[in-house]
Write a protein that holds these residues in place. Structure first.
Motif, PDB file in Angstrom:
ATOM      1  N   ARG A 239      14.203  10.298  -3.123  1.00  0.00           N
ATOM      2  CA  ARG A 239      13.333  10.318  -1.936  1.00  0.00           C
ATOM      3  C   ARG A 239      11.855  10.464  -2.285  1.00  0.00           C
ATOM      4  O   ARG A 239      10.980   9.945  -1.601  1.00  0.00           O
ATOM      5  CB  ARG A 239      13.730  11.462  -0.997  1.00  0.00           C
ATOM      6  N   LYS A 240      11.576  11.198  -3.352  1.00  0.00           N
ATOM      7  CA  LYS A 240      10.188  11.433  -3.723  1.00  0.00           C
ATOM      8  C   LYS A 240       9.689  10.441  -4.767  1.00  0.00           C
ATOM      9  O   LYS A 240       8.558  10.546  -5.235  1.00  0.00           O
ATOM     10  CB  LYS A 240      10.026  12.871  -4.244  1.00  0.00           C
ATOM     11  N   GLY A 241      10.538   9.490  -5.141  1.00  0.00           N
ATOM     12  CA  GLY A 241      10.171   8.545  -6.196  1.00  0.00           C
ATOM     13  C   GLY A 241       9.575   7.259  -5.653  1.00  0.00           C
ATOM     14  O   GLY A 241       9.502   7.040  -4.446  1.00  0.00           O
ATOM     15  N   GLY A 242       9.132   6.404  -6.582  1.00  0.00           N
ATOM     16  CA  GLY A 242       8.525   5.134  -6.202  1.00  0.00           C
ATOM     17  C   GLY A 242       9.535   4.144  -5.660  1.00  0.00           C
ATOM     18  O   GLY A 242      10.744   4.348  -5.724  1.00  0.00           O
ATOM     19  N   HIS A 243       9.018   3.044  -5.123  1.00  0.00           N
ATOM     20  CA  HIS A 243       9.899   2.035  -4.535  1.00  0.00           C
ATOM     21  C   HIS A 243       9.220   0.669  -4.557  1.00  0.00           C
ATOM     22  O   HIS A 243       7.998   0.558  -4.734  1.00  0.00           O
ATOM     23  CB  HIS A 243      10.253   2.406  -3.096  1.00  0.00           C
ATOM     24  N   PHE A 244      10.017  -0.368  -4.353  1.00  0.00           N
ATOM     25  CA  PHE A 244       9.498  -1.725  -4.239  1.00  0.00           C
ATOM     26  C   PHE A 244       9.097  -2.003  -2.791  1.00  0.00           C
ATOM     27  O   PHE A 244       9.673  -1.465  -1.847  1.00  0.00           O
ATOM     28  CB  PHE A 244      10.547  -2.743  -4.667  1.00  0.00           C
ATOM     29  N   ALA A 245       8.114  -2.890  -2.637  1.00  0.00           N
ATOM     30  CA  ALA A 245       7.695  -3.335  -1.311  1.00  0.00           C
ATOM     31  C   ALA A 245       7.025  -4.697  -1.484  1.00  0.00           C
ATOM     32  O   ALA A 245       6.835  -5.168  -2.608  1.00  0.00           O
ATOM     33  CB  ALA A 245       6.731  -2.327  -0.685  1.00  0.00           C
ATOM     34  N   ARG A 246       6.692  -5.303  -0.357  1.00  0.00           N
ATOM     35  CA  ARG A 246       5.906  -6.544  -0.394  1.00  0.00           C
ATOM     36  C   ARG A 246       4.553  -6.293   0.244  1.00  0.00           C
ATOM     37  O   ARG A 246       4.450  -5.677   1.296  1.00  0.00           O
ATOM     38  CB  ARG A 246       6.621  -7.687   0.332  1.00  0.00           C
ATOM     39  N   ARG A 247       3.518  -6.793  -0.404  1.00  0.00           N
ATOM     40  CA  ARG A 247       2.165  -6.644   0.125  1.00  0.00           C
ATOM     41  C   ARG A 247       1.948  -7.667   1.234  1.00  0.00           C
ATOM     42  O   ARG A 247       2.206  -8.861   1.050  1.00  0.00           O
ATOM     43  CB  ARG A 247       1.156  -6.834  -1.002  1.00  0.00           C
ATOM     44  N   LYS A 248       1.507  -7.206   2.360  1.00  0.00           N
ATOM     45  CA  LYS A 248       1.354  -8.092   3.524  1.00  0.00           C
ATOM     46  C   LYS A 248       0.304  -9.175   3.289  1.00  0.00           C
ATOM     47  O   LYS A 248       0.445 -10.302   3.765  1.00  0.00           O
ATOM     48  CB  LYS A 248       0.972  -7.264   4.753  1.00  0.00           C
ATOM     49  N   SER A 249      -0.733  -8.855   2.544  1.00  0.00           N
ATOM     50  CA  SER A 249      -1.853  -9.789   2.401  1.00  0.00           C
ATOM     51  C   SER A 249      -1.495 -11.068   1.660  1.00  0.00           C
ATOM     52  O   SER A 249      -2.022 -12.137   1.967  1.00  0.00           O
ATOM     53  CB  SER A 249      -3.026  -9.100   1.697  1.00  0.00           C
ATOM     54  N   ASP A 250      -0.585 -10.971   0.671  1.00  0.00           N
ATOM     55  CA  ASP A 250      -0.257 -12.166  -0.111  1.00  0.00           C
ATOM     56  C   ASP A 250       1.240 -12.350  -0.381  1.00  0.00           C
ATOM     57  O   ASP A 250       1.641 -13.312  -1.042  1.00  0.00           O
ATOM     58  CB  ASP A 250      -1.012 -12.161  -1.442  1.00  0.00           C
ATOM     59  N   GLY A 251       2.078 -11.440   0.115  1.00  0.00           N
ATOM     60  CA  GLY A 251       3.523 -11.587  -0.071  1.00  0.00           C
ATOM     61  C   GLY A 251       4.026 -11.212  -1.441  1.00  0.00           C
ATOM     62  O   GLY A 251       5.233 -11.336  -1.718  1.00  0.00           O
TER      63      GLY A 251
END
Length: 457
Positions: A247-259
């Motif tokens: 829960r306190k660790g990092g994660h993947f995501a997508r940046r809205k500005s460029d995908g």
């Protein structure tokens, strides 16, 4: 002209013989820091990221073998294990059967060479603090080296900077503590500066598999190598589903500005976004820090960027002497190697089983690894024999390796049937203790001992 702090830091690095490219990379981040860059990634700028699973991918055996033969293995081995009270390479810590992390890693690779015919060079990225111990420990494996390639290369080092004015910190009583590693994002700079990147390309290798030396689940698996080769991606990271412990660790995501896919670390998350960080349904995947990248793509990108990939800054504030809170606060400029995923067009991720992510960051993790939750087969790969990985939470007396060993003098208790084990206070475990289900043990006022062969339910 740079600021006085940057000029003094560059001079200090040059006097120490630090690679000029590494000095330029440091300067890039110093300027960002000077202008108030925090490296924070607001929740409003990202969206969740999903991915395919390795379990759903078909890779034929020949493709896997061919891909593995074109792969080199790099293990990050710069950590001292200071959080567990160690002052040498954490990978020298005994795991089980008298074997250290280094022993098991070496034997995993030697076994794969024998069974697949792959060349599979194994190379360690050491820090200035872990090199000598590591090389000495590997002397027993005469056949480990691959002709024309080194067994180790060194990550760079940089000066710690005083928070108050960003000048290089000074500690005459222990000058070593004036320096710090630049985080594992330095991998790419170090590969370029030491000539390893070119040496691997010249030797005919196409890709690299990188992982932490404290993660024995991170083997150079032929199926994953085959998947990466078939994907055509320049860069990839193995991911696992996040659990309560993440829960306190990092994660993947997508940046809205460029995908682009990004990796957001805890240190890059605003306090106001900590609730979103902990949301396991929104951000479902975390990084194993098992990376694959195409060597030619990496070389081309680094040349295009003059050796500076431009990974997101991580501003890490600590005390100059981590064991002495009276010493001044310093900034350590760091980057994460997984953040390079946002640099490459077409970079990707893949979900793998939790068996490929068995990191040992605390003595809690060490107890599980030494218990009967896992076995190690003839291939020296960890096999999870328990139905689940129990949650372990050991109190303060167990936090250092020496104190931990004193309280488990006859080895780890059986945890194969445990769901969780919480220990409060000073408790010593006798031989053959077995933990079943959810168990909490507490020594309220004075040290206690659990008798041999006790079953805790």
């Amino acid at each position: 002209m740079g600021s006085p702090g940057l000029m003094r830091a560059r001079e200090k690095m040059a006097d120490e013989g630090v690679d000029p490219v590494a000095i330029d990379v440091f300067s890039h981040y110093y300027r960002l820091l000077e202008h108030g860059e925090t490296g924070m990634i607001p929740e409003s700028t990202i969206e969740p990221h999903d991915m395919e699973s390795l379990a759903d991918v078909d890779i034929d055996e020949q493709t896997a073998r061919t891909a593995l033969d074109g792969t080199a293995v790099i293990k990050l081995n710069g950590g001292l294990g200071t959080s567990m009270g160690m002052d040498r390479a954490k990978s020298l810590l005994c795991v089980r059967r008298g074997l250290s992390f280094l022993d098991i890693i070496a034997r995993q690779v030697l076994h794969l060479r024998k069974t697949t015919g792959a060349r599979l060079p194994l190379i360690f990225m050491n820090s200035f603090r872990t090199s000598a111990d590591t090389v000495a420990a590997l002397d027993r494996y005469d056949e480990l080296g691959v002709e024309g390639l080194p067994l180790e290369f060194h990550q760079n080092k940089e000066p710690k900077l005083l928070v108050r004015d960003l000048l290089p910190a000074s500690l005459p009583r222990n000058p070593d503590l004036e320096w710090c590693p630049p985080g594992h994002g330095d991998l790419y700079t170090a590969m370029l500066g030491t000539g390893l990147l070119d040496a691997l390309l010249d030797a005919g290798y196409e890709r690299v598999f990188v992982s932490n030396s404290d993660n024995l689940g991170a083997t150079p698996d032929p199926r994953v190598a085959g998947w990466f080769a078939e994907s055509g991606a320049p860069f990839a990271i193995e991911a696992v589903r996040r659990t309560a412990s993440d829960r306190k660790g990092g994660h993947f995501a997508r940046r809205k500005s460029d995908g682009r896919i990004i990796l957001r670390e805890t240190a890059q998350t605003l306090d106001s976004d900590k609730e979103a960080l902990a949301d396991l349904e929104r951000h479902r995947f975390t990084s194993t820090n098992n990376l694959w990248f195409d060597l030619r793509a990496m070389k081309d990108e680094m040349q295009r960027r003059d050796g500076i990939l431009g990974l997101p800054l991580i501003r890490n504030v600590k005390h100059l002497d981590p064991t002495d809170p009276s010493t001044p606060e310093v900034v350590q400029i760091e980057t994460a190697m997984g953040a390079a995923i946002e640099v490459f067009e077409g970079a990707t991720t893949i979900e793998v089983g939790r068996d490929r992510f068995v990191p040992v960051k605390t003595t809690n993790d060490l107890l599980v690894l030494r218990s009967d939750v896992y076995t190690i087969g003839e291939d020296f790969v960890l096999d999870q024999t328990a139905a689940q990985i129990p949650y372990v939470d050991l109190d303060g007396p167990y936090k250092t390796v020496d104190a931990f060993a004193q309280r488990f003098p006859d080895g780890a208790p059986s945890l194969a049937e445990a769901t969780s084990l919480r220990v409060r206070g000073d408790v010593t475990f006798g031989k053959g203790v077995k933990v079943v289900g959810d168990v909490e043990v507490e020594a309220e006022k004075q040290p206690e001992r659990i008798a041999a062969d006790t079953v805790l339910r």
